[in-house]
Design a protein around this motif. Structure first.
Motif, PDB file in Angstrom:
ATOM      1  N   GLU A  58       0.854  -1.200   0.000  1.00 32.82           N
ATOM      2  CA  GLU A  58       0.000   0.000   0.000  1.00 32.82           C
ATOM      3  C   GLU A  58       0.883   1.241   0.000  1.00 32.82           C
ATOM      4  OE1 GLU A  58      -3.159   2.153   3.082  1.00 32.82           O
ATOM      5  OE2 GLU A  58      -2.444   0.125   3.492  1.00 32.82           O
ATOM      6  N   VAL A  59       0.466   2.234  -0.751  1.00 36.99           N
ATOM      7  CA  VAL A  59       1.159   3.519  -0.763  1.00 36.99           C
ATOM      8  C   VAL A  59       0.480   4.426   0.257  1.00 36.99           C
ATOM      9  CG1 VAL A  59       1.830   5.511  -2.149  1.00 36.99           C
ATOM     10  CG2 VAL A  59       1.711   3.259  -3.202  1.00 36.99           C
ATOM     11  N   SER A 106       2.443  -3.028  -9.373  1.00 38.99           N
ATOM     12  CA  SER A 106       1.072  -2.738  -8.943  1.00 38.99           C
ATOM     13  C   SER A 106       0.966  -1.386  -8.240  1.00 38.99           C
ATOM     14  CB  SER A 106       0.559  -3.864  -8.050  1.00 38.99           C
ATOM     15  OG  SER A 106       1.419  -4.031  -6.937  1.00 38.99           O
ATOM     16  N   LEU A 107       1.930  -1.042  -7.400  1.00 45.50           N
ATOM     17  CA  LEU A 107       1.867   0.248  -6.721  1.00 45.50           C
ATOM     18  C   LEU A 107       2.175   1.395  -7.685  1.00 45.50           C
ATOM     19  CD1 LEU A 107       3.545  -0.578  -3.287  1.00 45.50           C
ATOM     20  CD2 LEU A 107       1.125  -0.618  -3.906  1.00 45.50           C
ATOM     21  N   THR A 108       3.108   1.150  -8.582  1.00 43.90           N
ATOM     22  CA  THR A 108       3.430   2.170  -9.581  1.00 43.90           C
ATOM     23  C   THR A 108       2.199   2.466 -10.437  1.00 43.90           C
ATOM     24  OG1 THR A 108       5.727   1.445  -9.632  1.00 43.90           O
ATOM     25  CG2 THR A 108       4.957   2.746 -11.504  1.00 43.90           C
ATOM     26  N   LYS A 109       1.458   1.438 -10.837  1.00 41.53           N
ATOM     27  CA  LYS A 109       0.238   1.651 -11.622  1.00 41.53           C
ATOM     28  C   LYS A 109      -0.746   2.534 -10.857  1.00 41.53           C
ATOM     29  CE  LYS A 109      -0.665  -2.698 -12.739  1.00 41.53           C
ATOM     30  NZ  LYS A 109      -1.367  -3.858 -13.322  1.00 41.53           N
ATOM     31  N   GLN A 110      -0.865   2.299  -9.555  1.00 38.97           N
ATOM     32  CA  GLN A 110      -1.758   3.135  -8.748  1.00 38.97           C
ATOM     33  C   GLN A 110      -1.311   4.593  -8.755  1.00 38.97           C
ATOM     34  OE1 GLN A 110      -2.191   1.582  -4.755  1.00 38.97           O
ATOM     35  NE2 GLN A 110      -2.346  -0.516  -5.523  1.00 38.97           N
ATOM     36  N   MET A 111      -0.001   4.817  -8.639  1.00 41.65           N
ATOM     37  CA  MET A 111       0.528   6.187  -8.597  1.00 41.65           C
ATOM     38  C   MET A 111       0.391   6.877  -9.958  1.00 41.65           C
ATOM     39  SD  MET A 111       1.386   6.836  -5.516  1.00 41.65           S
ATOM     40  CE  MET A 111      -0.194   6.013  -5.293  1.00 41.65           C
TER      41      MET A 111
END
Length: 200
Positions: A58-59, A106-111
Motif C-alpha cells: 500500500e502507498v 502494482s503500486l506504480t500503476k496506482q501512482m
C-alpha cells in the motif's frame, strides 16, 4: 557493437548512427545482482534499514503527497484469515519513496493513475526478455565487449533483438527480447531465442 543479423551472417552497423542511449563506450559491464549486493552493504553502513521479504502492499498518501508505504500482513491462511504466524504489516515512512517495481508494478500503476503521471506522454513499450549466463572459454572471452543485434530470427513485422555482454570471470550474459506487439499468434519468444543461439 550493433549488428543487423540475417539468416547466415550479419552486418556491423556504424556506431555513428546509433542513438546516444546505445553509446556505452568507456562504461563498466557487470552483474546487476553484484551491484545490488554492493550497494546494499554500502547503504547498511550508512544506517539504511533493509527489509528483504516484506513487499510493499500500500502507498501512504497524505495531503496529496506520498509519505511512504505499508507492508502486507504476514501469516495469512489460504482462506484469507490470520493464522498462528500472523504478523500485522508495518508502515515505513520516508522523506522520499522510490518505486522500483519494473514496468508494470502494482503500486506504480496506482501512482500513475492517481497523479496522472502518463498524461501527455507516449505509451510504454512492452517486451519479454529471456537471459542466460554462460561461462565461456578464455579464448572466446573479450572483456567489456557489448554486442546488440536486431533482425534474424525475428520476422520483419516483429520488433526486438539481442545482447551479448562479456564481463567478470569469462562470463557472457546472452539475452533476447521480443516486443509484445508481434502479429503472429504462434510466435514463441523462447523458440526464437533458441534459434538465435544457433547463429554463427
Amino acid at each position: 557493437e550493433f549488428m543487423y543479423l540475417g539468416h547466415a551472417g550479419g552486418v556491423k552497423l556504424p556506431n555513428l548512427f546509433m542513438p546516444k542511449l546505445m553509446n556505452n563506450h568507456g562504461n563498466f559491464v557487470g552483474s546487476l545482482g553484484n551491484v545490488a549486493r554492493y550497494l546494499g552493504r554500502k547503504a547498511e553502513e550508512l544506517g539504511v534499514e533493509i527489509y528483504p521479504g516484506f513487499p510493499a502492499s500500500e502507498v501512504l498518501v497524505e495531503d496529496g503527497k506520498v509519505v511512504g508505504i505499508a507492508t502486507g500482513d504476514m501469516g495469512i491462511s489460504r482462506d484469507g484469515e490470520p493464522n498462528a504466524n500472523f504478523t500485522r504489516g508495518m508502515e515505513l515512512r520516508a522523506k522520499y519513496t522510490i518505486f522500483g517495481e519494473g514496468a508494470r508494478g502494482s503500486l506504480t500503476k496506482q501512482m500513475v493513475e492517481r497523479f496522472g503521471l502518463n498524461e501527455g506522454r507516449d505509451h510504454q513499450k512492452y517486451g519479454i526478455g529471456i537471459k542466460e549466463l554462460w561461462q565461456v572459454k578464455p579464448e572466446h572471452f573479450q572483456p567489456g565487449l557489448v554486442r546488440h543485434s536486431m533482425g534474424w530470427p525475428l520476422p520483419n513485422n516483429s520488433g526486438g533483438g539481442s545482447w551479448l555482454y562479456h564481463f567478470d570471470d569469462n562470463l557472457v550474459s546472452v539475452g533476447f527480447v521480443v516486443h509484445l506487439n508481434y502479429k503472429n499468434p504462434t510466435l514463441s519468444p523462447f523458440d526464437e531465442f533458441q534459434r538465435f543461439k544457433t547463429h554463427p
